[in-house]
Design a protein around this motif. Sequence first.
Motif, PDB file in Angstrom:
ATOM      1  N   TYR A   2       0.834  -1.202   0.000  1.00 47.11           N
ATOM      2  CA  TYR A   2       0.000   0.000   0.000  1.00 47.11           C
ATOM      3  C   TYR A   2       0.871   1.255   0.000  1.00 47.11           C
ATOM      4  N   PRO A   3       0.394   2.334  -0.605  1.00 48.03           N
ATOM      5  CA  PRO A   3       1.163   3.584  -0.593  1.00 48.03           C
ATOM      6  C   PRO A   3       1.172   4.217   0.801  1.00 48.03           C
ATOM      7  N   ALA A   4       2.282   4.866   1.113  1.00 49.84           N
ATOM      8  CA  ALA A   4       2.461   5.475   2.432  1.00 49.84           C
ATOM      9  C   ALA A   4       1.382   6.495   2.758  1.00 49.84           C
ATOM     10  N   GLU A   5       0.920   7.242   1.767  1.00 47.01           N
ATOM     11  CA  GLU A   5      -0.077   8.284   2.056  1.00 47.01           C
ATOM     12  C   GLU A   5      -1.410   7.694   2.529  1.00 47.01           C
ATOM     13  N   ILE A   6      -1.657   6.440   2.207  1.00 44.42           N
ATOM     14  CA  ILE A   6      -2.859   5.764   2.708  1.00 44.42           C
ATOM     15  C   ILE A   6      -2.603   5.178   4.097  1.00 44.42           C
ATOM     16  N   VAL A   7      -1.436   4.589   4.262  1.00 43.80           N
ATOM     17  CA  VAL A   7      -1.114   3.845   5.480  1.00 43.80           C
ATOM     18  C   VAL A   7      -0.817   4.745   6.687  1.00 43.80           C
ATOM     19  N   MET A   8      -0.096   5.825   6.478  1.00 41.61           N
ATOM     20  CA  MET A   8       0.375   6.632   7.608  1.00 41.61           C
ATOM     21  C   MET A   8      -0.742   7.139   8.523  1.00 41.61           C
ATOM     22  N   PRO A   9      -1.861   7.641   8.012  1.00 41.02           N
ATOM     23  CA  PRO A   9      -2.922   8.059   8.934  1.00 41.02           C
ATOM     24  C   PRO A   9      -3.496   6.887   9.749  1.00 41.02           C
ATOM     25  N   MET A  10      -3.515   5.697   9.157  1.00 41.23           N
ATOM     26  CA  MET A  10      -4.011   4.516   9.873  1.00 41.23           C
ATOM     27  C   MET A  10      -3.026   4.077  10.941  1.00 41.23           C
ATOM     28  N   LYS A  11      -1.746   4.211  10.660  1.00 39.50           N
ATOM     29  CA  LYS A  11      -0.720   3.917  11.677  1.00 39.50           C
ATOM     30  C   LYS A  11      -0.863   4.907  12.830  1.00 39.50           C
ATOM     31  N   GLU A  12      -1.105   6.179  12.474  1.00 41.55           N
ATOM     32  CA  GLU A  12      -1.159   7.240  13.482  1.00 41.55           C
ATOM     33  C   GLU A  12      -2.291   7.034  14.483  1.00 41.55           C
ATOM     34  N   GLN A  13      -3.365   6.375  14.069  1.00 39.04           N
ATOM     35  CA  GLN A  13      -4.450   6.100  15.027  1.00 39.04           C
ATOM     36  C   GLN A  13      -3.932   5.322  16.223  1.00 39.04           C
ATOM     37  N   LEU A  14      -2.942   4.488  16.017  1.00 42.27           N
ATOM     38  CA  LEU A  14      -2.367   3.719  17.132  1.00 42.27           C
ATOM     39  C   LEU A  14      -1.147   4.416  17.718  1.00 42.27           C
ATOM     40  N   THR A  15      -0.237   4.908  16.878  1.00 42.38           N
ATOM     41  CA  THR A  15       0.983   5.523  17.423  1.00 42.38           C
ATOM     42  C   THR A  15       0.672   6.773  18.246  1.00 42.38           C
ATOM     43  N   SER A  16      -0.385   7.501  17.890  1.00 40.20           N
ATOM     44  CA  SER A  16      -0.748   8.685  18.688  1.00 40.20           C
ATOM     45  C   SER A  16      -1.367   8.298  20.025  1.00 40.20           C
ATOM     46  N   ASN A  17      -1.639   7.003  20.196  1.00 39.13           N
ATOM     47  CA  ASN A  17      -2.174   6.496  21.465  1.00 39.13           C
ATOM     48  C   ASN A  17      -1.161   5.621  22.198  1.00 39.13           C
ATOM     49  N   GLY A  18       0.123   5.822  21.899  1.00 42.97           N
ATOM     50  CA  GLY A  18       1.174   5.176  22.662  1.00 42.97           C
ATOM     51  C   GLY A  18       1.725   3.890  22.094  1.00 42.97           C
ATOM     52  N   PHE A  19       1.295   3.491  20.903  1.00 45.15           N
ATOM     53  CA  PHE A  19       1.795   2.262  20.297  1.00 45.15           C
ATOM     54  C   PHE A  19       3.108   2.524  19.572  1.00 45.15           C
ATOM     55  N   GLU A  20       4.050   1.612  19.744  1.00 43.23           N
ATOM     56  CA  GLU A  20       5.320   1.676  19.031  1.00 43.23           C
ATOM     57  C   GLU A  20       5.131   1.010  17.673  1.00 43.23           C
ATOM     58  N   ASP A  21       5.505   1.699  16.614  1.00 42.23           N
ATOM     59  CA  ASP A  21       5.393   1.195  15.254  1.00 42.23           C
ATOM     60  C   ASP A  21       6.620   0.343  14.950  1.00 42.23           C
TER      61      ASP A  21
END
Length: 136
Positions: A2-21
């Motif tokens: 998947y392209p990064a521009e699609i994935v990054m906001p979905m990753k941020e839903q967890l990383t902004s809540n303390g999840f390590e990527d």
Amino acid sequence: MYPAEIVMPMKEQLTSNGFEDLTTPEQVEAAIAKSGTTLVVVNSVCGCAAGAARPGVVLSLDNDKVPTNLTTVFAGFDKDAVAKAREFFAPFPPSSPAVALFKDGELVHMLERHHIEGHSAAMIAENLKQAYNEFA
């Protein structure tokens, strides 16, 4: 992939809540080897990840007991990291999304896609809270 521009906001839903990527196999191995409890979320672009898995995992953190370590890998993006995480999920087959809870490196609780799809975020959160209360 998947392209990064699609994935990054979905990753941020967890990383902004303390999840390590976790993006490499080495990071996955190190995270699971940590003492205490480690939550590994296999994130994905599918609707059940957006509607139930990610919100449910975040809701589950509103609990007296929570995992010591919060981590995530992204299916279809961090391919090698996801493959390494899935090695630790045996005997469960590959599933996206998925949520695994480890205690001192041992898999103690697993939510596969069929446990997530068609269930609400609140139901996912309650399932995980029960696991945290038992193992954390």
